[in-house]
Write an enzyme that holds these catalytic residues in place. Structure first.
Site, PDB file in Angstrom:
ATOM      1  N   GLU A 135      -7.963 -29.710  -5.911  1.00 15.64           N
ATOM      2  CA  GLU A 135      -7.152 -28.978  -6.901  1.00 15.64           C
ATOM      3  C   GLU A 135      -6.144 -29.928  -7.497  1.00 15.64           C
ATOM      4  OE1 GLU A 135      -5.175 -26.335  -4.281  1.00 15.64           O
ATOM      5  OE2 GLU A 135      -6.967 -25.148  -3.882  1.00 15.64           O
ATOM      6  N   LYS A 137      -2.703 -31.397  -8.325  1.00 16.06           N
ATOM      7  CA  LYS A 137      -1.406 -31.240  -7.646  1.00 16.06           C
ATOM      8  C   LYS A 137      -0.340 -30.996  -8.717  1.00 16.06           C
ATOM      9  CE  LYS A 137       1.465 -33.292  -4.064  1.00 16.06           C
ATOM     10  NZ  LYS A 137       2.735 -33.262  -4.754  1.00 16.06           N
ATOM     11  N   ASP A 139       3.043 -30.461 -10.526  1.00 16.05           N
ATOM     12  CA  ASP A 139       4.386 -30.993 -10.294  1.00 16.05           C
ATOM     13  C   ASP A 139       5.410 -29.911 -10.615  1.00 16.05           C
ATOM     14  OD1 ASP A 139       6.201 -32.826  -9.544  1.00 16.05           O
ATOM     15  OD2 ASP A 139       6.045 -34.087 -11.333  1.00 16.05           O
ATOM     16  N   LYS A 339      -2.431 -39.385  -4.763  1.00 13.86           N
ATOM     17  CA  LYS A 339      -1.385 -39.532  -5.771  1.00 13.86           C
ATOM     18  C   LYS A 339      -1.878 -40.454  -6.883  1.00 13.86           C
ATOM     19  CE  LYS A 339       2.618 -38.043  -5.269  1.00 13.86           C
ATOM     20  NZ  LYS A 339       3.641 -38.248  -4.336  1.00 13.86           N
ATOM     21  N   CYS A 439      36.268 -54.727 -11.147  1.00 18.86           N
ATOM     22  CA  CYS A 439      37.686 -55.025 -10.905  1.00 18.86           C
ATOM     23  C   CYS A 439      38.013 -56.510 -11.083  1.00 18.86           C
ATOM     24  CB  CYS A 439      38.088 -54.566  -9.510  1.00 18.86           C
ATOM     25  SG  CYS A 439      37.335 -55.572  -8.216  1.00 18.86           S
ATOM     26  N   CYS A 454      31.537 -57.644  -3.831  1.00 20.47           N
ATOM     27  CA  CYS A 454      32.856 -57.674  -4.449  1.00 20.47           C
ATOM     28  C   CYS A 454      33.852 -57.820  -3.299  1.00 20.47           C
ATOM     29  CB  CYS A 454      33.113 -56.362  -5.200  1.00 20.47           C
ATOM     30  SG  CYS A 454      34.862 -56.075  -5.539  1.00 20.47           S
ATOM     31  N   CYS A 459      38.488 -51.952  -4.837  1.00 17.55           N
ATOM     32  CA  CYS A 459      37.739 -51.837  -6.092  1.00 17.55           C
ATOM     33  C   CYS A 459      37.442 -50.348  -6.349  1.00 17.55           C
ATOM     34  CB  CYS A 459      36.441 -52.624  -5.953  1.00 17.55           C
ATOM     35  SG  CYS A 459      35.380 -52.484  -7.395  1.00 17.55           S
TER      36      CYS A 459
END
Ligand code: IVH
Length: 702
Positions: A135, A137, A139, A339, A439, A454, A459
């Site tokens: 069948e 699939k 969504d 899939k 920053c 960083c 920040c």
């Protein structure tokens, strides 16, 4: 009949006790981190209908977790996302407990993986002549419909698989959903039964809604699936009605009395005759070759359909064989999703930019010329890290291949090298910035590590992301503090440190000035914030975002020390003595609590009244020393509830029976674990007996 599942059976006599230190610490930590991440994505997907990563990225996370759990079965816990369907009912809808869990599907990508799945089915059933039904699939959104005496009486979402939301009034607005059924002559309806299916929005309807929104100057919907999900989960059913949703019934759920069919194909035909919309493309095949042909053909033709599909579902037709194959974790072995490969498109990469995360890590991403791919307009794609950009060899100005398979954050596959010719001057190779793009603090990088950081702990992005993490479901679970709101609170100066969160109630008037925050929203936010002060210590520990401290580690620390003070004053040796904590985690936790900034933060949080203790009464509970497996669905508790109960009474919950199991509590369904238990000579008791034993030991619950 064969019911063993080689990959999930605990190795030898080993079970998932935490004092088993066979799994390396890195694996343990990764498993923890993956679980938190998956849980958060589940919440975004199922509850908020606003996923921030795509299916394939999500699948990759679950796959990684499953692989680790297969390699180290002692790391499997009953609450691992691999063991159940995640997502929980949102507030505002009544909860429906599914009589039988709503499962998800394992994936195969292509012929070879389909053949491997088929081999397993053949091996486990010891049959070669197996028929399958294929069948599309769809969504959309899974739903469960209950009919009593031929009338539609209840409709629910999947939720976490055991409990969903009661959305009956919304489903009643779907025209193609039969409200009353008429039995065919000589085939009486079961007095009560359940039908499962998928609600979706057609492409045409999606386009119509978006055209309306464009006209009204409103923000456009992202894709049909999210729109369908959002439409179904409206508290006001008249909004649902205006969206013209549709439905395909794809499965017969439980039924009372005689089963109306003994094969899936017959069940679908029966549903069709009763007036349910069933997918006309579904086909039954007697060879796996034909199945593969069907899947490949629809991968090519999917665009011709007026609804989105992301694959083909392949199901063993015979119900007897389905039962024999059973379920592992949250996936049936008798069905699988083929899939489709991700949809791809070519577009111009305008620039490689950099975003900053909670821990300060810099992540490059691609700012793209918007392109329509996989059912949505795409303008951005993650590039993960510096090494990944180098490996892909993409440059600003390149034409790149972008892919998206129902994905929200799409991926850059690579540059189109042929289109570089003659344009070399326009291309720029990516360099990590030397200053934080937010920053301007210097960027740091440890030699040999992929990550750049960083260096500024203050920040603003780091703070808003920390706030997001602190308030997230896996941590303090403060609803209403999404990404956007956290950013706003930091940007407007309301929050400069996590502890400022608890000063928000004093700033009511100023907060009401913020766009999108009305008195009602604010009251709800503040009430949720207030409730977070009562969360147990382990949640606070998760929320602090200490490196390596995920749910399991946080719980271990909280249970061991009992209070925040106990943990704060712990020596490295004390930490090493905690069950399940190794040297790396101990060092990190110890260093974290030594840091002056962290100590100051904790002082402020404590001053704000957050709870600093864990309920450790279970350390001497009535189920102390018992290892219990629960299988099937129970009447009195959901799966989560019974597991929490067992743990809170000092027992251990195991995923699968082994010789060390004290007993198995078996509810409805759950056949394979029952048989495994019987084979291992482990006692199997029913729910009533379990309650009796609890009472015998002094349990006073009801
Ligand atoms: S069968 C145990 N059939 O896919 C079987 N599911 O990943 C479970 N879906 O939650 C479902 N079309 O939302 C089945 N023809 C179909 C389907 C289908 C779409 C969705 C469904 C389910 C998810 C599983």
């Amino acid at each position: 009949m064969t019911t063993s599942e080689p990959s999930r059976r605990p190795r030898s006599a080993r079970t998932q006790t935490r004092d088993d230190s066979a799994a390396p610490e890195a694996a343990r930590e990764r498993v923890e981190a993956l679980r938190i991440e998956i849980l958060e994505h589940d919440r975004r997907y199922y509850e908020l209908a606003q996923p921030t990563i795509g299916d394939s990225q999500y699948d990759a996370l679950v796959r990684e977790l499953r692989d680790l759990e297969t390699t180290y079965p002692e790391l499997v816990t009953p609450d691992s996302p691999t063991q159940r369907v995640s997502g929980r009912p949102a507030e505002g809808f009544a909860v429906v407990r599914h009589r039988e869990p709503m499962l998800s599907l394992g994936n195969v990508f292509g012929r070879d993986e389909l053949m491997a799945w088929h081999q397993r089915v053949v091996r486990l059933t010891e049959r070669e002549d197996i028929a399958f039904v294929c069948e599309p699939k769809i969504d959309g959104l899974a739903i469960a419909l209950v009919y009593r005496d031929g009338r539609f009486v209840q409709g629910a979402t999947r939720g976490d698989g055991s409990r969903g939301e009661n959305i009956t009034p919304n489903l009643e607005t779907i025209r193609s959903l039969p409200k009353r059924l008429k039995a065919a002559k000589g085939r009486p309806l079961p007095p009560e039964f359940e039908v499962r299916g998928e609600v979706y929005l057609s492409k045409a309807e999606f386009a119509r809604l978006n055209a309306e929104r464009a006209e009204a100057g409103e923000q456009l919907y992202m894709n049909p699936r999210n729109t369908a999900a959002g439409s179904l989960r409206q508290l006001d059913a008249s909004i649902t009605a205006s969206r013209r949703l549709d439905l395909f019934a794809y499965q017969l759920g439980w039924s009372e009395g005689n089963r109306p069919a003994s094969t899936h194909a017959a069940a679908i035909a029966w549903l069709h005759d009763l007036g349910f919309p069933t997918n006309p493309l579904a086909q039954r095949f007697e060879s796996i070759e034909e199945v593969a042909g069907f899947c490949e053909a629809w991968a090519e033709q999917r665009d011709a359909l007026d609804y989105e599909i992301d694959g083909v579902v392949v199901k063993v037709d015979d119900f007897g064989l389905q039962r024999a194959l059973g379920v592992v974790g949250r996936e049936p072995r008798w069905a699988v999703a083929w899939k489709f490969p991700a949809e791809q498109a070519v577009t111009r990469l305008r620039e490689i930019q950099v975003s900053v995360g909670r821990t300060g890590v810099l992540t490059p991403f691609a700012a793209l010329e918007p392109v329509f791919v996989g059912g949505a307009h795409v303008g951005m794609a993650t590039l993960h890290n510096f090494d990944h950009v180098r490996k892909l060899d993409v440059r600003s100005g390149d034409d790149v291949i972008v892919q998206r398979a129902g994905d929200v954050i799409p991926q850059v596959v690579g540059p189109v090298l042929a289109s570089r010719a003659g344009r070399e001057d326009e291309l720029r190779e990516f360099q990590m910035p030397e200053a934080c793009p937010v920053c301007q603090a210097p960027v740091e990088h440890d030699e040999g590590e992929a990550a750049y950081y960083c260096s500024n702990p203050d920040c603003p992005v780091r703070i808003s992301r920390s706030l997001e993490h602190y308030t997230s479901r896996g941590a303090l679970d403060i609803e209403g503090f999404g990404e956007e709101r956290c950013r706003m609170l930091v940007q407007l100066g309301f929050v400069r440190s996590l502890a400022d969160l608890y000063t928000l109630p004093d700033q009511r008037e100023a907060l009401l000035e913020i766009e999108g925050i009305g008195p009602k929203t604010l009251d709800a936010l503040l009430a949720n914030l207030e409730a977070s002060r009562r969360q147990p210590l382990h949640r606070l520990l998760i929320g602090l975002g200490i490196r390596h401290v995920g749910g399991e580690t946080a719980r271990a620390l909280a249970m061991h020390f009992g209070t925040l003070d106990g943990l704060r004053t712990a020596t490295l040796e004390d930490l090493l003595a905690v069950d399940g904590i190794g040297p790396v985690v101990a060092e990190t936790v110890f260093a974290w609590f030594q840091d002056e900034r962290h100590r100051a933060l904790l002082d402020r949080l404590v001053g704000a009244g957050v709870r600093t203790s864990e309920d450790v009464s279970s350390r001497g509970g009535i189920l102390d020393g018992l290892s219990i497996v629960v299988t099937g669905s129970l009447e009195r508790w959901s799966r989560d509830e019974v597991e929490t109960l067992i743990k809170s009474l000092g027992g251990k919950v195991l995923a699968s029976p082994s010789k060390k199991t004290s007993f198995v509590v078996a509810g409805n369904g759950g056949g394979s674990k029952r048989e495994k238990a019987e084979a291992a000579g482990v006692e199997v008791i029913d729910e009533a007996e379990f309650v009796r034993r609890l009472r015998e030991r002094g349990w006073g619950g009801d």
